[in-house]
Design a protein around this motif. Structure first.
Motif, PDB file in Angstrom:
ATOM      1  N   LEU A   1      -4.704 -57.578 -11.608  1.00 37.61           N
ATOM      2  CA  LEU A   1      -4.106 -58.867 -11.941  1.00 37.61           C
ATOM      3  C   LEU A   1      -2.875 -59.105 -11.093  1.00 37.61           C
ATOM      4  N   ILE A   2      -2.695 -60.364 -10.668  1.00 35.72           N
ATOM      5  CA  ILE A   2      -1.434 -60.753 -10.057  1.00 35.72           C
ATOM      6  C   ILE A   2      -0.847 -61.876 -10.905  1.00 35.72           C
ATOM      7  N   GLU A   3       0.482 -61.926 -10.942  1.00 31.91           N
ATOM      8  CA  GLU A   3       1.166 -62.814 -11.876  1.00 31.91           C
ATOM      9  C   GLU A   3       2.291 -63.566 -11.184  1.00 31.91           C
ATOM     10  N   THR A   4       2.410 -64.825 -11.518  1.00 34.12           N
ATOM     11  CA  THR A   4       3.578 -65.615 -11.127  1.00 34.12           C
ATOM     12  C   THR A   4       4.685 -65.304 -12.126  1.00 34.12           C
ATOM     13  N   ILE A   5       5.876 -65.003 -11.611  1.00 38.78           N
ATOM     14  CA  ILE A   5       7.027 -64.722 -12.469  1.00 38.78           C
ATOM     15  C   ILE A   5       8.143 -65.680 -12.083  1.00 38.78           C
ATOM     16  N   SER A   6       8.749 -66.305 -13.070  1.00 35.32           N
ATOM     17  CA  SER A   6       9.794 -67.293 -12.819  1.00 35.32           C
ATOM     18  C   SER A   6      11.009 -66.655 -12.149  1.00 35.32           C
ATOM     19  N   GLU A   7      11.592 -67.418 -11.236  1.00 31.15           N
ATOM     20  CA  GLU A   7      12.715 -66.942 -10.424  1.00 31.15           C
ATOM     21  C   GLU A   7      13.872 -66.420 -11.268  1.00 31.15           C
ATOM     22  N   GLY A   8      14.189 -67.088 -12.372  1.00 30.21           N
ATOM     23  CA  GLY A   8      15.311 -66.647 -13.199  1.00 30.21           C
ATOM     24  C   GLY A   8      15.079 -65.333 -13.907  1.00 30.21           C
ATOM     25  N   THR A   9      13.809 -64.948 -14.076  1.00 33.86           N
ATOM     26  CA  THR A   9      13.486 -63.702 -14.766  1.00 33.86           C
ATOM     27  C   THR A   9      13.649 -62.500 -13.850  1.00 33.86           C
ATOM     28  N   ILE A  10      13.112 -62.607 -12.642  1.00 29.55           N
ATOM     29  CA  ILE A  10      13.243 -61.544 -11.641  1.00 29.55           C
ATOM     30  C   ILE A  10      13.646 -62.208 -10.322  1.00 29.55           C
ATOM     31  N   PRO A  11      14.947 -62.363 -10.096  1.00 29.57           N
ATOM     32  CA  PRO A  11      15.395 -63.002  -8.849  1.00 29.57           C
ATOM     33  C   PRO A  11      14.852 -62.263  -7.623  1.00 29.57           C
ATOM     34  N   GLY A  12      14.326 -63.046  -6.676  1.00 33.29           N
ATOM     35  CA  GLY A  12      13.806 -62.468  -5.439  1.00 33.29           C
ATOM     36  C   GLY A  12      12.354 -62.044  -5.504  1.00 33.29           C
ATOM     37  N   TYR A  13      11.727 -62.114  -6.696  1.00 33.92           N
ATOM     38  CA  TYR A  13      10.314 -61.757  -6.824  1.00 33.92           C
ATOM     39  C   TYR A  13       9.490 -62.723  -5.983  1.00 33.92           C
ATOM     40  N   TYR A  14       8.612 -62.202  -5.169  1.00 38.25           N
ATOM     41  CA  TYR A  14       7.888 -63.027  -4.206  1.00 38.25           C
ATOM     42  C   TYR A  14       6.976 -64.064  -4.851  1.00 38.25           C
ATOM     43  N   LEU A  15       6.217 -63.701  -5.851  1.00 41.61           N
ATOM     44  CA  LEU A  15       5.251 -64.631  -6.449  1.00 41.61           C
ATOM     45  C   LEU A  15       5.915 -65.449  -7.550  1.00 41.61           C
ATOM     46  N   ASN A  16       6.853 -66.301  -7.143  1.00 39.50           N
ATOM     47  CA  ASN A  16       7.615 -67.107  -8.086  1.00 39.50           C
ATOM     48  C   ASN A  16       7.148 -68.565  -8.098  1.00 39.50           C
ATOM     49  N   ASP A  17       5.929 -68.795  -7.655  1.00 41.10           N
ATOM     50  CA  ASP A  17       5.363 -70.142  -7.589  1.00 41.10           C
ATOM     51  C   ASP A  17       3.847 -70.029  -7.801  1.00 41.10           C
ATOM     52  N   VAL A  18       3.307 -70.864  -8.697  1.00 39.52           N
ATOM     53  CA  VAL A  18       1.884 -70.785  -9.036  1.00 39.52           C
ATOM     54  C   VAL A  18       1.005 -71.024  -7.810  1.00 39.52           C
ATOM     55  N   LYS A  19       1.341 -72.017  -7.004  1.00 36.79           N
ATOM     56  CA  LYS A  19       0.521 -72.312  -5.829  1.00 36.79           C
ATOM     57  C   LYS A  19       0.483 -71.116  -4.877  1.00 36.79           C
ATOM     58  N   LYS A  20       1.628 -70.490  -4.678  1.00 33.56           N
ATOM     59  CA  LYS A  20       1.709 -69.325  -3.804  1.00 33.56           C
ATOM     60  C   LYS A  20       0.806 -68.202  -4.340  1.00 33.56           C
ATOM     61  N   THR A  21       0.850 -67.985  -5.642  1.00 31.17           N
ATOM     62  CA  THR A  21       0.028 -66.947  -6.261  1.00 31.17           C
ATOM     63  C   THR A  21      -1.453 -67.262  -6.103  1.00 31.17           C
ATOM     64  N   LEU A  22      -1.832 -68.493  -6.403  1.00 32.08           N
ATOM     65  CA  LEU A  22      -3.245 -68.873  -6.304  1.00 32.08           C
ATOM     66  C   LEU A  22      -3.741 -68.867  -4.862  1.00 32.08           C
ATOM     67  N   ASP A  23      -2.896 -69.263  -3.922  1.00 32.86           N
ATOM     68  CA  ASP A  23      -3.266 -69.195  -2.500  1.00 32.86           C
ATOM     69  C   ASP A  23      -3.507 -67.753  -2.076  1.00 32.86           C
ATOM     70  N   LEU A  24      -2.641 -66.848  -2.506  1.00 33.94           N
ATOM     71  CA  LEU A  24      -2.824 -65.430  -2.177  1.00 33.94           C
ATOM     72  C   LEU A  24      -4.088 -64.872  -2.828  1.00 33.94           C
ATOM     73  N   LEU A  25      -4.333 -65.266  -4.047  1.00 36.21           N
ATOM     74  CA  LEU A  25      -5.538 -64.817  -4.748  1.00 36.21           C
ATOM     75  C   LEU A  25      -6.786 -65.244  -3.974  1.00 36.21           C
ATOM     76  N   GLU A  26      -6.772 -66.461  -3.484  1.00 33.12           N
ATOM     77  CA  GLU A  26      -7.898 -66.955  -2.692  1.00 33.12           C
ATOM     78  C   GLU A  26      -8.031 -66.174  -1.390  1.00 33.12           C
ATOM     79  N   GLU A  27      -6.911 -65.877  -0.773  1.00 35.49           N
ATOM     80  CA  GLU A  27      -6.939 -65.143   0.492  1.00 35.49           C
ATOM     81  C   GLU A  27      -7.347 -63.678   0.291  1.00 35.49           C
ATOM     82  N   ILE A  28      -6.977 -63.097  -0.825  1.00 42.27           N
ATOM     83  CA  ILE A  28      -7.412 -61.725  -1.130  1.00 42.27           C
ATOM     84  C   ILE A  28      -8.929 -61.693  -1.247  1.00 42.27           C
ATOM     85  N   ASP A  29      -9.480 -62.750  -1.858  1.00 44.61           N
ATOM     86  CA  ASP A  29     -10.930 -62.963  -1.927  1.00 44.61           C
ATOM     87  C   ASP A  29     -11.677 -61.741  -2.447  1.00 44.61           C
TER      88      ASP A  29
END
Length: 160
Positions: free
Chosen positions: A34-62
């Motif tokens: 599983l990969i998860e989007t985490i809000s910026e305020g919860t873990i500052p600097g966490y890379y997957l802090n945007d749903v679109k970014k997470t879903l794009d990566l999920l598609e690219e992982i394929d």
């Protein structure tokens, strides 16, 4: 150019490569990742802090063994309303194998009043046959030692 993606100091490329490797290992063992989007305020600097970014990566992982952990708390903390969260759920249902819930903004029990209408969320899940995957309760009690809160939560969950 070094070929390293400059975004987040190359985190995207490293993450992508590692997830592709991990997906092969997981697939061999019959395990879901599983990969998860985490809000910026919860873990500052966490890379997957945007749903679109997470879903794009999920598609690219394929991979047929890497899925989206749909965390309602983090989606709300990123500014999504209950209605927007349900729309995201519907649009990405095939990618979701685990849902996490907590009441924003303080990550408390879902039976408490807050930013998200969990009655609508759970009714929607049932109406759209989200019954074969998992829902995790990831919260802290708003008042420790108050047994009535636990009773309220259990009563709330029994409705579904």
């Amino acid at each position: 150019s070094s070929g390293i993606n400059a975004e987040y100091g190359g985190q995207r490329q490293v993450f992508l490569e590692n997830m592709k490797k991990a997906s092969e290992l997981l697939k061999g063992e019959g395990i879901r990742g599983l990969i998860e989007t985490i809000s910026e305020g919860t873990i500052p600097g966490y890379y997957l802090n945007d749903v679109k970014k997470t879903l794009d990566l999920l598609e690219e992982i394929d991979s047929d063994c890497i899925f989206f952990q749909f965390d309602v708390f983090h989606l709300s903390m990123l500014g999504h309303s209950t209605e927007q969260i349900l729309e995201l759920f519907d649009c990405n249902r095939s990618k979701i194998k685990h849902v996490q819930v907590a009441q924003p903004p303080h990550r408390i029990e879902i039976s408490s009043p807050g930013d998200i209408d969990y009655t609508a969320i759970f009714n929607h899940f049932l109406a759209h046959a989200y019954t074969d995957d998992h829902i995790g309760l990831e919260f802290k009690m708003s008042s420790y030692g108050d047994a009535s809160l636990a009773d309220d939560l259990l009563d709330f969950l029994k409705r579904f």
